[in-house]
Design a protein around this motif. Structure first.
Motif, PDB file in Angstrom:
ATOM      1  N   SER A 152       4.105 -13.695  24.155  1.00 49.89           N
ATOM      2  CA  SER A 152       5.146 -13.898  23.134  1.00 49.89           C
ATOM      3  C   SER A 152       5.443 -12.961  22.176  1.00 49.89           C
ATOM      4  CB  SER A 152       3.837 -14.875  22.082  1.00 49.89           C
ATOM      5  OG  SER A 152       3.016 -14.091  21.553  1.00 49.89           O
ATOM      6  N   LEU A 153       6.503 -13.727  21.634  1.00 53.82           N
ATOM      7  CA  LEU A 153       7.477 -12.867  20.601  1.00 53.82           C
ATOM      8  C   LEU A 153       7.686 -13.317  19.716  1.00 53.82           C
ATOM      9  CD1 LEU A 153       8.620  -9.882  20.964  1.00 53.82           C
ATOM     10  CD2 LEU A 153      10.666 -10.939  21.091  1.00 53.82           C
ATOM     11  N   MET A 154       7.346 -13.112  18.174  1.00 49.56           N
ATOM     12  CA  MET A 154       7.011 -14.511  17.228  1.00 49.56           C
ATOM     13  C   MET A 154       7.928 -13.586  15.791  1.00 49.56           C
ATOM     14  SD  MET A 154       6.859 -16.811  18.582  1.00 49.56           S
ATOM     15  CE  MET A 154       6.782 -18.318  17.000  1.00 49.56           C
ATOM     16  N   LEU A 155       7.778 -14.003  14.443  1.00 47.49           N
ATOM     17  CA  LEU A 155       8.073 -13.053  13.424  1.00 47.49           C
ATOM     18  C   LEU A 155       6.937 -13.461  12.570  1.00 47.49           C
ATOM     19  CD1 LEU A 155      12.325 -13.868  13.087  1.00 47.49           C
ATOM     20  CD2 LEU A 155      11.110 -11.650  13.015  1.00 47.49           C
ATOM     21  N   ALA A 162      10.906  -9.443   4.450  1.00 47.78           N
ATOM     22  CA  ALA A 162      10.742  -8.369   5.773  1.00 47.78           C
ATOM     23  C   ALA A 162       9.166  -9.159   6.462  1.00 47.78           C
ATOM     24  CB  ALA A 162       9.417  -7.256   4.926  1.00 47.78           C
ATOM     25  N   ALA A 163       9.734  -9.391   7.265  1.00 44.45           N
ATOM     26  CA  ALA A 163       8.803  -9.812   8.339  1.00 44.45           C
ATOM     27  C   ALA A 163       8.250  -8.142   9.734  1.00 44.45           C
ATOM     28  CB  ALA A 163       9.954 -10.256   9.144  1.00 44.45           C
ATOM     29  N   ASP A 164       7.230  -9.470  10.628  1.00 48.07           N
ATOM     30  CA  ASP A 164       6.694  -8.371  11.877  1.00 48.07           C
ATOM     31  C   ASP A 164       7.248  -8.668  12.767  1.00 48.07           C
ATOM     32  OD1 ASP A 164       5.817  -6.252  10.351  1.00 48.07           O
ATOM     33  OD2 ASP A 164       4.182  -7.301  10.182  1.00 48.07           O
ATOM     34  N   ILE A 178      10.689  -5.378  10.237  1.00 49.23           N
ATOM     35  CA  ILE A 178      11.640  -5.343  10.320  1.00 49.23           C
ATOM     36  C   ILE A 178      11.950  -6.191   8.479  1.00 49.23           C
ATOM     37  CG2 ILE A 178      13.850  -6.898  10.404  1.00 49.23           C
ATOM     38  CD1 ILE A 178      12.149  -7.756  12.970  1.00 49.23           C
ATOM     39  N   VAL A 179      12.467  -5.003   7.898  1.00 46.94           N
ATOM     40  CA  VAL A 179      13.587  -5.158   6.072  1.00 46.94           C
ATOM     41  C   VAL A 179      14.541  -5.117   6.860  1.00 46.94           C
ATOM     42  CG1 VAL A 179      12.728  -3.755   3.690  1.00 46.94           C
ATOM     43  CG2 VAL A 179      11.162  -3.348   5.961  1.00 46.94           C
TER      44      VAL A 179
END
Length: 289
Positions: A152-155, A162-164, A178-179
């Motif tokens: 899985s690849l998720m935000l 901002a998020a990872d 991610i900013v």
């Protein structure tokens, strides 16, 4: 000669007939081993878009075996994984312009390499060209207590700016921050919009409230919004919240009482009850009845 031509026609007919069953085979709907995923997440003032395919573990040891250490991996299955940013962001601290990129990784027991590459048309990583890399960042993996069966690849850990980007598979997890920096862009929009005929008073005031900017200006904009919609209990409530944040409690209570009076005309019982509750809560918080 005529007989020979006839024989050729007959042979051609038999060949064509023999080929028909193969051409007319019914297509089967089979389970997809690595199903494709498309995730579009609203982020900052635009979005982040992910397209990838999800392989499963199926009893295999993934990293170090199925996906060797030290080798560029497509970070998924089938076509290379793609990530699209609707605006400029910082990806693990490095500036990334708006656009679409292929996302590759190089697995490692201690420190992975995460790559954004400009070639988004690849199948897998077979034609990967390092000279087309936009950037490379190093990320330390963490060990999952429970193995993830499917990649899985998720935000995750979403905030307004901002998020990872989080990858999980088997016993491994990676997280890349991610900013975005939307403030200058939003402030420019507000400045320009306030020159027009349809001024976004309420939205601008809420942005100031949410980002701890000039609350006096936010209240002035709420007054302008209320001139346009004087019967809005919603606007009166939010004016009260902004006055509360500005520590103007007596005025906040006055706005809450105004909202309570206006909400009596609301025909929807759930909405009416909700804003009665919210305004009563606001009055209690500012020490008024």
């Amino acid at each position: 000669m005529k007989r020979f031509s006839t024989i050729l026609v007959l042979i051609g007919g038999f060949v064509g007939t023999a080929a028909l069953p193969a051409q007319a085979q019914q297509q089967l709907s089979l389970p997809v081993m690595s199903p494709a995923v498309h995730v579009r997440q609203a982020f900052s003032t635009t979005f982040i878009d992910l397209k990838y395919s999800r392989p499963s573990k199926r009893g295999r040891e993934v990293f170090g075996k199925l996906e060797p250490y030290g080798k560029v991996w497509r970070t998924g299955a089938n076509s290379s994984t793609r990530i699209k940013f609707g605006e400029e962001v910082k990806f693990a601290g490095q500036i990334v312009p708006a656009g679409t990129y292929a996302l590759f990784t190089i697995p490692d027991p201690k420190e992975w390499t995460v790559i954004l590459n400009k070639d988004t048309s690849q199948w897998g990583a077979y034609d990967y060209k390092p000279d087309l890399d936009l950037l490379r960042v190093k990320v330390k993996p963490t060990v999952l207590t429970a193995p993830a069966e499917t990649f899985s690849l998720m935000l995750e850990n979403l905030q307004p700016e901002a998020a990872d980007l989080v990858m999980r598979w088997d016993k491994t997890q990676l997280s890349v921050p991610i900013v975005a920096d939307a403030d200058a862009r939003v402030m420019s929009q507000i400045q320009e919009a306030m020159k027009g005929d349809k001024r976004p008073y309420f939205n601008a005031a809420q942005y100031y409230y949410n980002t701890d900017k000039d609350l006096g200006q936010a209240v002035k904009w709420m007054d302008e919004a209320l001139k346009q919609q004087p019967d809005s209990y919603y606007f009166s409530y939010w004016k009260g919240k902004m006055l509360q944040k500005a520590k103007r409690n007596a005025e906040a209570a006055e706005a809450a009482r105004k909202s309570l009076e206006l909400v009596k005309a609301e025909k929807s019982t759930p909405l009416r009850e909700e804003y009665v509750r919210l305004n009563q809560q606001l009055l209690a918080e500012v020490g008024k009845k």
